[in-house]
Every structure is written in C-alpha cells, then in structure tokens.
Enzyme design. Sequence first.
Site, PDB file in Angstrom:
ATOM      1  N   LEU A 120       0.852  -1.188   0.000  1.00 20.88           N
ATOM      2  CA  LEU A 120       0.000   0.000   0.000  1.00 20.88           C
ATOM      3  C   LEU A 120       0.885   1.234   0.000  1.00 20.88           C
ATOM      4  CD1 LEU A 120      -2.628  -1.082   2.674  1.00 20.88           C
ATOM      5  CD2 LEU A 120      -2.630  -1.520   0.202  1.00 20.88           C
ATOM      6  N   GLU A 121       0.671   2.085  -0.966  1.00 18.65           N
ATOM      7  CA  GLU A 121       1.371   3.350  -1.074  1.00 18.65           C
ATOM      8  C   GLU A 121       0.384   4.438  -0.685  1.00 18.65           C
ATOM      9  OE1 GLU A 121       3.616   5.989  -4.555  1.00 18.65           O
ATOM     10  OE2 GLU A 121       2.906   3.970  -4.999  1.00 18.65           O
TER      11      GLU A 121
END
Length: 127
Positions: A120-121
């Site tokens: 997850l960015e």
Amino acid sequence: MRLQRLDHLVLTVSDVTATVDFYSRILGMTHEVFGEGRHALKFGNQKLNLHAAAAPIQPHALNPQSGSADLCFLTTTPLTEIMDDLARLGVVVGMGPVDRTGTTGPIRSIYLRDPDGNLLEIANSSD
C-alpha cells in the site's frame, strides 16, 4: 471505446474480517455489506470489493490470490501526521517518505503492507 474512470477494484483476501478491520481502523475506510453478504470498503467516491481467496465470487480473475496487489492511495493529510498515527497503531512503514510520479504529476509517498502483504502506497500530491 473511451473509458471514463475506474468504478471499483476487487481485492482477493485471505481473511475478509481481518481486511475490513485493517482498512477501516488503520486507513479510515467505511465497511459496506451489499448484495447477498458481499463486502466492500469505501473511501471518497471509490471502493474496493473484497473476495475471499478460498471462495472467490464468480466471475473472477484467472488466478485470484491474496497478497498480490500494489495499490496507491492519495490523501491530503500530511504524511508526517499519517506516519505518527501509524506508529501509534503499531503499523510499520516499510519505506518513505520518497518522491514518486503519480497519474497527474509528482507525489510524495510512504509504503506499508496490509494483513495479506499487499503493498500500500499512501501519497500526497506534490502539486
């Protein structure tokens, strides 16, 4: 054909309950139950539909599996504030902040993983 936007994304997960807890408690998404007991996570005007890896809903990807997604979420909340919140919640930031390129231009990002190991960015637009 001229596509307009992405309506929803399906995330294949090993444990729907653990995923709902993480994305709602840590990322502030809203859990929604729809149809015949299906689950989704909503944020802004977007949503992630959840499919259990052990019983994916038809039709589904040819090889559905948990932990194979790489998602980028934009936020206006400063990354320093997010990092403080994540630390308080015991969530490890794997990398960042780092400069990246988003769809419309420069972004500044941190990276973490959900319970399945999906990358997850979380990013702020640099514009």
